[in-house]
Write an enzyme that holds these catalytic residues in place. Structure first.
Site, mmCIF file in Angstrom:
data_model
loop_
_atom_site.group_PDB
_atom_site.id
_atom_site.type_symbol
_atom_site.label_atom_id
_atom_site.label_comp_id
_atom_site.label_asym_id
_atom_site.label_seq_id
_atom_site.Cartn_x
_atom_site.Cartn_y
_atom_site.Cartn_z
ATOM 1 N N CYS A 15 0.870 -1.177 0.000
ATOM 2 C CA CYS A 15 0.000 0.000 0.000
ATOM 3 C C CYS A 15 0.914 1.235 0.000
ATOM 4 O O CYS A 15 2.084 1.141 -0.366
ATOM 5 C CB CYS A 15 -0.969 -0.026 1.183
ATOM 6 S SG CYS A 15 -0.200 -0.025 2.816
ATOM 7 N N ASN A 18 2.282 1.461 4.377
ATOM 8 C CA ASN A 18 2.609 0.199 5.055
ATOM 9 C C ASN A 18 2.338 0.252 6.563
ATOM 10 O O ASN A 18 3.023 -0.392 7.357
ATOM 11 C CB ASN A 18 4.066 -0.227 4.799
ATOM 12 C CG ASN A 18 4.385 -1.649 5.239
ATOM 13 O OD1 ASN A 18 5.512 -1.936 5.650
ATOM 14 N ND2 ASN A 18 3.441 -2.551 5.188
ATOM 15 N N ASP A 130 -8.167 3.940 1.208
ATOM 16 C CA ASP A 130 -7.135 4.296 2.187
ATOM 17 C C ASP A 130 -7.825 4.854 3.431
ATOM 18 O O ASP A 130 -8.466 5.901 3.366
ATOM 19 C CB ASP A 130 -6.210 5.361 1.560
ATOM 20 C CG ASP A 130 -5.048 5.706 2.475
ATOM 21 O OD1 ASP A 130 -5.097 5.365 3.674
ATOM 22 O OD2 ASP A 130 -4.087 6.327 1.985
HETATM 23 P P1 4NP Z 1 -1.762 2.801 4.114
HETATM 24 O O1 4NP Z 1 -2.322 4.198 4.688
HETATM 25 O O2 4NP Z 1 -1.219 3.117 2.736
HETATM 26 O O3 4NP Z 1 -2.967 1.918 4.064
HETATM 27 O O4 4NP Z 1 -0.704 2.350 5.096
HETATM 28 C C1 4NP Z 1 -1.524 5.346 4.780
HETATM 29 C C2 4NP Z 1 -0.704 5.503 5.889
HETATM 30 C C3 4NP Z 1 0.079 6.643 6.006
HETATM 31 C C4 4NP Z 1 0.043 7.608 5.010
HETATM 32 C C5 4NP Z 1 -0.775 7.428 3.899
HETATM 33 C C6 4NP Z 1 -1.557 6.291 3.785
HETATM 34 N N1 4NP Z 1 0.829 8.774 5.138
HETATM 35 O O5 4NP Z 1 0.718 9.658 4.262
HETATM 36 O O6 4NP Z 1 1.609 8.887 6.083
#
Ligand code: 4NP
Length: 166
Positions: A15, A18, A130
């Site tokens: 993703c 992570n 997300d």
């Molecule tokens: P993930 O969600 O891709 O499902 O892990 C996110 C976690 C953190 C961030 C974006 C999406 N971020 O921008 O820090």
């Protein structure tokens, strides 16, 4: 490597960060494979590097735990071009992740590149939402998508293994 090891599926879920979707998928797949008695290795990674070394988001941990799966010990890592040689399957959580992975894939990369919800009937071609910027309840909806897709993925891998072993 022994022939038995060469046949072990090695699945990388990817993703963006992570810390939410892909660690939940890693936990769900590990539990689902164990329940079916399938020998499958699984890891997760992010296309971004912001959360390298970090544990999963507390909401992702709580949601997985509510389903009996402890993902607190996982730590963030960033996807690497070598992963296309190390894994048999790389599974993108959404279409943006898939696009980024296609950009990173070495010409000789051997891993099959897949979209997670292509394994959830009726949701083919779409992305796992997300949940990072949403509320706590978004995580349960994401878990349901992930758990359903993991079952579809396990069905397809189990079918491939039956084909290989005759
Ligand atoms: P993930 O969600 O891709 O499902 O892990 C996110 C976690 C953190 C961030 C974006 C999406 N971020 O921008 O820090």
């Amino acid at each position: 490597m022994k022939p038995k090891d060469a046949l072990t599926p090695r699945i990388l879920f990817v993703c963006l960060g992570n810390i939410c979707r892909s660690p939940m998928a890693e936990g769900a797949l590990r539990a689902g494979a164990a329940a079916r008695g399938l020998n499958i290795e699984t890891v997760s990674a992010g296309t971004g590097d912001w959360h390298v070394g970090h544990p999963p988001d507390r909401r992702a941990q709580a949601t997985a735990l509510a389903h009996g799966i402890d993902i607190s010990g996982l730590r963030g890592r960033q996807v690497d071009p070598d992963d296309f040689h190390l894994f048999t399957h790389i599974v993108a959580m959404d279409r943006e992740n898939l696009r980024d992975l296609k950009g990173l894939r070495p010409a000789q990369g051997t891993a099959a590149l897949l979209l997670m919800l292509d394994h959830l009937p009726g949701r083919e071609g779409t992305g796992v939402t997300d949940p990072y910027y949403g509320g706590d309840d978004g995580f349960e909806a994401v878990w349901q998508d992930i758990a359903g897709a993991v079952e579809g993925l396990l069905d397809s891998i189990a079918q491939d293994q039956r084909r290989v072993s005759g």
